[in-house]
Motif scaffolding. Structure first.
Motif, PDB file in Angstrom:
ATOM      1  N   ILE A 102      54.689  47.150 -76.162  1.00 13.50           N
ATOM      2  CA  ILE A 102      55.056  47.011 -74.747  1.00 13.50           C
ATOM      3  C   ILE A 102      56.536  46.694 -74.561  1.00 13.50           C
ATOM      4  CG2 ILE A 102      54.662  45.657 -72.639  1.00 13.50           C
ATOM      5  CD1 ILE A 102      51.790  45.144 -73.672  1.00 13.50           C
ATOM      6  N   ASN A 139      55.165  32.823 -68.353  1.00 22.56           N
ATOM      7  CA  ASN A 139      54.102  33.818 -68.497  1.00 22.56           C
ATOM      8  C   ASN A 139      53.181  33.382 -69.629  1.00 22.56           C
ATOM      9  OD1 ASN A 139      55.025  35.724 -66.497  1.00 22.56           O
ATOM     10  ND2 ASN A 139      56.756  36.078 -67.871  1.00 22.56           N
ATOM     11  N   HIS A 140      51.889  33.388 -69.332  1.00 16.56           N
ATOM     12  CA  HIS A 140      50.910  32.944 -70.330  1.00 16.56           C
ATOM     13  C   HIS A 140      50.281  34.158 -70.985  1.00 16.56           C
ATOM     14  CE1 HIS A 140      51.409  28.804 -69.181  1.00 16.56           C
ATOM     15  NE2 HIS A 140      51.399  29.208 -67.925  1.00 16.56           N
ATOM     16  N   LYS A 141      50.557  34.277 -72.265  1.00 16.23           N
ATOM     17  CA  LYS A 141      50.240  35.521 -72.965  1.00 16.23           C
ATOM     18  C   LYS A 141      49.019  35.412 -73.858  1.00 16.23           C
ATOM     19  CE  LYS A 141      54.232  34.753 -74.387  1.00 16.23           C
ATOM     20  NZ  LYS A 141      55.191  34.662 -75.454  1.00 16.23           N
ATOM     21  N   MET A 156      62.398  38.819 -64.866  1.00 18.26           N
ATOM     22  CA  MET A 156      61.036  38.614 -65.365  1.00 18.26           C
ATOM     23  C   MET A 156      60.953  38.966 -66.844  1.00 18.26           C
ATOM     24  SD  MET A 156      58.073  37.664 -64.449  1.00 18.26           S
ATOM     25  CE  MET A 156      56.286  37.914 -64.480  1.00 18.26           C
ATOM     26  N   TRP A 157      60.007  38.336 -67.528  1.00 14.39           N
ATOM     27  CA  TRP A 157      59.711  38.624 -68.949  1.00 14.39           C
ATOM     28  C   TRP A 157      60.842  38.196 -69.869  1.00 14.39           C
ATOM     29  CZ3 TRP A 157      54.909  39.208 -68.392  1.00 14.39           C
ATOM     30  CH2 TRP A 157      54.354  40.067 -67.448  1.00 14.39           C
ATOM     31  N   ASP A 189      66.260  50.575 -60.768  1.00 15.65           N
ATOM     32  CA  ASP A 189      65.870  49.863 -59.552  1.00 15.65           C
ATOM     33  C   ASP A 189      66.195  48.366 -59.581  1.00 15.65           C
ATOM     34  OD1 ASP A 189      64.759  52.145 -58.191  1.00 15.65           O
ATOM     35  OD2 ASP A 189      63.126  52.088 -59.643  1.00 15.65           O
ATOM     36  N   GLU A 246      63.066  43.030 -63.856  1.00 10.95           N
ATOM     37  CA  GLU A 246      62.857  42.248 -62.646  1.00 10.95           C
ATOM     38  C   GLU A 246      61.413  42.466 -62.208  1.00 10.95           C
ATOM     39  OE1 GLU A 246      66.002  43.308 -59.933  1.00 10.95           O
ATOM     40  OE2 GLU A 246      67.535  42.709 -61.380  1.00 10.95           O
ATOM     41  N   PRO A 247      60.857  41.539 -61.444  1.00 11.52           N
ATOM     42  CA  PRO A 247      59.427  41.655 -61.129  1.00 11.52           C
ATOM     43  C   PRO A 247      59.067  42.993 -60.498  1.00 11.52           C
ATOM     44  CG  PRO A 247      60.263  39.518 -60.441  1.00 11.52           C
ATOM     45  CD  PRO A 247      61.455  40.321 -60.895  1.00 11.52           C
ATOM     46  N   GLN A 248      59.934  43.524 -59.639  1.00  7.19           N
ATOM     47  CA  GLN A 248      59.596  44.763 -58.937  1.00  7.19           C
ATOM     48  C   GLN A 248      59.956  45.997 -59.755  1.00  7.19           C
ATOM     49  OE1 GLN A 248      62.431  43.252 -58.583  1.00  7.19           O
ATOM     50  NE2 GLN A 248      63.939  44.882 -58.558  1.00  7.19           N
ATOM     51  N   ALA A 249      60.749  45.834 -60.815  1.00  2.00           N
ATOM     52  CA  ALA A 249      61.310  47.018 -61.467  1.00  2.00           C
ATOM     53  C   ALA A 249      60.783  47.271 -62.877  1.00  2.00           C
ATOM     54  CB  ALA A 249      62.829  46.928 -61.504  1.00  2.00           C
ATOM     55  N   GLY A 250      60.226  46.273 -63.525  1.00  2.00           N
ATOM     56  CA  GLY A 250      59.663  46.502 -64.858  1.00  2.00           C
ATOM     57  C   GLY A 250      60.575  47.336 -65.739  1.00  2.00           C
ATOM     58  N   SER A 251      60.067  48.464 -66.191  1.00  2.00           N
ATOM     59  CA  SER A 251      60.825  49.323 -67.106  1.00  2.00           C
ATOM     60  C   SER A 251      61.908  50.131 -66.412  1.00  2.00           C
ATOM     61  CB  SER A 251      59.876  50.302 -67.793  1.00  2.00           C
ATOM     62  OG  SER A 251      58.854  49.626 -68.482  1.00  2.00           O
ATOM     63  N   SER A 252      61.916  50.152 -65.089  1.00  2.00           N
ATOM     64  CA  SER A 252      62.816  51.055 -64.374  1.00  2.00           C
ATOM     65  C   SER A 252      64.133  50.370 -64.035  1.00  2.00           C
ATOM     66  CB  SER A 252      62.125  51.539 -63.096  1.00  2.00           C
ATOM     67  OG  SER A 252      62.994  52.367 -62.366  1.00  2.00           O
TER      68      SER A 252
END
Lengths: 598, 598
Positions: A440, A255-257, A196-197, A176, A167-173
């Motif tokens: 990543i 997302n533009h990579k 997200m992602w 959360d 999620e946008p606020q949680a990334g790898s965590s």
């Protein structure tokens, strides 16, 4: 069979048959219908489709990025055509039971087929392989009804799938995560949140997309223990399998990579209008364990995809180094003599050998791990248990070592090409950009290192590591009997002892409470264990090559394997001494650094 | 003064003044008019223009690549505006004599100003710095008439310049250049040939472009001894300095690169219509030595530019790591506790420290070399000679070590950002692409390694290396007196002895005829010497920081320098043991590999 510069089938066949003996898997009842011929047929078919349908648009997929038009993802037509060919040939159901229309191939053979597609076009292949991974998860955890409605259409090539964790606020965590699920009267859930992602999160390649979404049922415990797994289809599905209304899942952005551009990466919103239906998979609060079934497979997949892209750029660089003539030897400056091929320069051979060692050593590692997946079909419970433990230990290494060293290989391929390698007229710069995602995603390599040292190396009281070290010792014993390899056997044996001692020292410190101090050096531990495991793979390849040479094999090809093994042992394996020292001594030079000192 | 996330002026000032004491250069007559205030003013001005005129279009220059339209190069307008601001502020003439309208700044201060532009926008800054390098060459070798017609207009910001070495068939091999020059009755030459990889080879930024072209006068000896240097203007110049007719130089194509896109890279054809006028610089057949005057300066420039881009991505990553909160410590999994900033994770600090060590260590190396350029103005001939020798030795290291490790820093910056770092919404992916050219151009890093081990390390019977080792020994002696640094001093001293012994072993083998076998390990020698020189730089920075701390300096800032030094000595410097062993033992694992074995 069409041949191509980028696929070294002779090496793949050597690996699968001469080193890993994958045909022996056919003694398991699940694979009893198979044999070397069916494996070869599958690989030939994959190679043909990879070269004819995937490779030709690899550059176009990079140049003409997916676009969001009127809320929909628009892809170049070639992606759809390639994916259709993949599905029509049956690869979406490569692993599935015959009863479901599947090929029932071993995981390692499927992985080898996938590897050929990754080599040709890592962006396009992501669509079907992600879908297949979702189907594999459903096969294990979903109800029969869910399998009928959501899994079978994936196997049939009609539906696609995703995994929705970040999620946008949680990334790898994952602890959360905030996406929520509220139980409805009909037993379904209303999902609400943002993810997200999400690779392949929206597109028109099939009739539907089955999102596998991690969310918290209202009232669930905080942290990872309160996460459940849901099927959230893009289009609802009626009980008879026909497509219903659009579900409340919205494509919120792309997302533009830097690379991997053909593979659309999305930001998704669930339940903005309060009408997003989700269906619980299995029991509540089991989502993390379930998702890790898919995730572990994906981590092997990431390591495999990364290394196959290294294999591709290595083959390009090798062909270029053989063709391009430039310069002379350092002790031969007479300009009247003809220029020599790049490969004649020792430093270019050094760069090619590094690429060969990383690419082929990483392939060995990935396919060796893939065989452990297949050992789950062994009738002997002890074999299953040992294979499971070893696979757990190797998975973070396959993911992280391969993605790190694959990038180094891509970098070296550019260097062999010189200025041309930096231009978009040659394919190696795209390999380098495409491949940068792999350290990543699916858990950063830093997280893999923590998983390895903080959990896997100590798994079952260190049993996984003991199994690994036993197998390395067995290889060393075999190599010690060959005068050509005996010195390498001693070197690997010493390195394995270093792994053992280092792990014990780290475990002791952690038991004494210095968990953070020890784990601050986890990246060095991953390098240590990664290099030792890859060296083990190289020694096994060298042994197989020596056997082949004794049996009158191809002198050039098999001698090259032995020489590459020597090169890895001379230039790479000794690096582990420093890594081991940093781990065993719990070096605090990074740990003691403070934010305000930077 | 405008501040920015990407420029760490405090560090730059620490380096220039506390470590390198550049103000001491003002005792040389050439710089007598200068002092810390004028240096600071120049740096302030450079920083302001870099942030206001260069940085804002750094991404646009990447997205909107130069195009060839009707045979002309079209650039985005911002490039011209930025270059104009650079020239108007006097930076094109930063090094030039006051009598020519120059600032007469030391090379090191000019390099530090350039570094700020490189950090902000490495593509745009290439146009004026290439022109200035051409002017510097003309200042040394051209006639007064040539200086008036071609050099002064560059210093005035009206003309630009290029260096034209490579040809499509010859790449790095200058011995095989084919471009020809035929003497005309008026003393000029007719130039004919094609040049590849010409940066800033065509554009409309100024009134003219002065190409410095390597070519063979008809009848010249073969190989590098038959190469001469010519001024080949894009537009002919009349004797009164007005612009004449277009010269027969044609833009034949653009190279489309992975990065550095704002800097146009061209393929040029000279004399297709038999009417390309060129003017010999100096004497015939001296072209290589003359061009190397410019080339050596460019190699320092490449190392500087590379490392400044590492400094940029390090600053971005550091700011992100401080701002982004995610996850918890490995022994603190309670999801009710707040997430910590990324910089709190030890592995993130490890990645930031690596970046800090590479970026700041590489800056130290580059600016230290730049000071040696300025020592050519020392009144003492012995100082000039020693500085010259040391500069010759350090130049390939500045170019190759910096460009290799700058890329690693860029790679780590992406990793700190995670998925965001892989997107084009954040600047670090562009740093990674832009910087990939630097290990390739101005002599590949493989060529730098051959230059270092095959020539420079043995220069003047090893005198250059002896000077270096003496200076390292002096630093070690100073550090030995500080209890905090004494252990590091011992470590560096041992490493310096290893350099000495390894070089002697290599020289002995080469003298015995094993030139190719030894040079096959040149890349390892460059790594050995590079890491030792950077460790030396770090120990000097640590000493300066300790002095500052003793004098009541900024505890955080200066302690950070000492800690980074410790980190480099713990995790990086010990790597040289393996490199030294491979060189000293003339490891043959790459040399013995045969083409057919791959």
């Amino acid at each position: 069979m069409q041949t191509s510069q980028i696929i070294d089938r002779r090496h793949l066949d050597f690996l699968l048959h001469d080193v890993l003996d994958v045909t022996a898997l056919c003694r398991y009842p699940r694979f009893a219908e198979h044999g070397r011929e069916t494996f070869t047929a599958a690989l030939d078919l994959a190679q043909q489709i990879a070269l004819e349908k995937f490779l030709p648009h690899n550059r176009k997929g990079d140049l003409v990025e997916p676009q969001m038009i009127d809320g929909k993802v628009q892809l170049i037509a070639e992606i759809g055509e390639a994916v259709s060919a993949f599905c029509e040939a049956g690869f979406m159901a490569a692993l599935a039971d015959g009863g479901r229309g599947g090929m029932q191939l071993p995981f390692v053979v499927t992985a080898a087929c996938d590897g050929l597609f990754c080599t040709a076009n890592p962006g396009t292949i992501a669509y079907p392989t992600l879908a297949r991974a979702a189907a594999n998860l459903l096969e294990v955890y979903a109800s029969e009804e869910q399998k009928r409605l959501y899994m079978q259409p994936i196997l049939d090539g009609r539906y696609f799938g995703t995994m929705c964790l970040s999620e946008p606020q949680a990334g790898s965590s994952l602890a959360d995560l905030k996406t929520s699920a509220r139980l409805q009267a009909d037993g379904s859930y209303r999902i609400s949140g943002a993810k997200m992602w999400i690779s392949a999160g929206d597109h028109e390649l099939g009739e539907n997309i089955v999102h596998l979404v991690l969310a918290r049922i209202e009232g669930a415990p905080a942290g990872v223990r309160g996460i459940s797994l849901f099927i959230v289809p893009r289009w609802r599905v009626n009980a008879d399998g026909t497509r219903g209304a659009r579900n409340d899942v919205r494509l919120a952005g792309l997302n533009h990579k830097m690379g991997q551009r053909a593979s659309v990466n999305t930001f998704l919103k669930f339940g903005e209008n309060g009408d997003c239906a989700g269906y619980l998979v299995g029991q509540p609060h089991q989502g993390l364990a379930q998702m890790f079934h898919m995730m572990n497979e994906e981590r092997i997949g990431v390591g495999l995809s990364a290394i196959q892209q290294a294999a591709a750029s290595y083959q390009y660089a090798l062909a270029y180094a053989r063709e391009r003539r430039q310069g002379r030897h350092p002790d031969q400056k007479d300009p009247a003599t003809p220029a020599v091929a790049l490969v004649e320069h020792a430093d270019v051979r050094r760069m090619l050998l590094q690429q060969k060692c990383y690419a082929e050593g990483g392939q060995m590692l990935a396919y060796d791990a893939a065989v452990l997946v297949d050992r789950q079909h062994d009738p002997d419970a002890a074999v299953r248990e040992q294979s499971h433990l070893l696979l757990e230990l190797l998975t973070p290494i396959v993911k992280a070592w391969n993605s790190d060293y694959a990038l180094r290989a891509n970098d070296l391929a550019i260097q062999v090409f010189g200025g041309y390698g930096y231009t978009r007229d040659y394919p190696v710069e795209q390999c380098y950009r495409d491949n940068r995602i792999n350290p990543i995603h699916e858990g950063t390599n830093g997280i893999q290192a923590l998983d390895l040292l903080g959990r896997k190396a100590l798994l079952d009281n260190g049993e996984a590591l003991r199994i690994l070290l036993q197998r390395i010792a067995a290889t060393c014993a075999e190599a010690a009997a060959d005068a050509e390899l005996a010195g390498l056997a001693v070197q690997l044996s010493d390195a394995a002892n270093l792994v053992r001692d280092t792990t014990q020292a780290a475990a002791k410190r952690m038991a004494a409470g210095a968990v953070r101090e020890v784990l601050a050096n986890a990246a060095h531990y991953l390098h240590l264990l990664g290099h030792v495991v890859v060296a083990w793979g190289w020694l096994r390849m060298a042994l197989a090559a020596r056997r082949a040479l004794a049996a009158g094999g191809d002198a050039d090809f098999h001698t090259g394997k032995v020489q590459a093994c020597r090169f890895f042992f001379a230039t790479e394996l000794p690096q582990v001494a420093l890594s081991a020292r940093l781990v065993a001594g719990a070096d605090d030079s990074a740990y003691a650094m403070r934010d305000s000192w930077f």
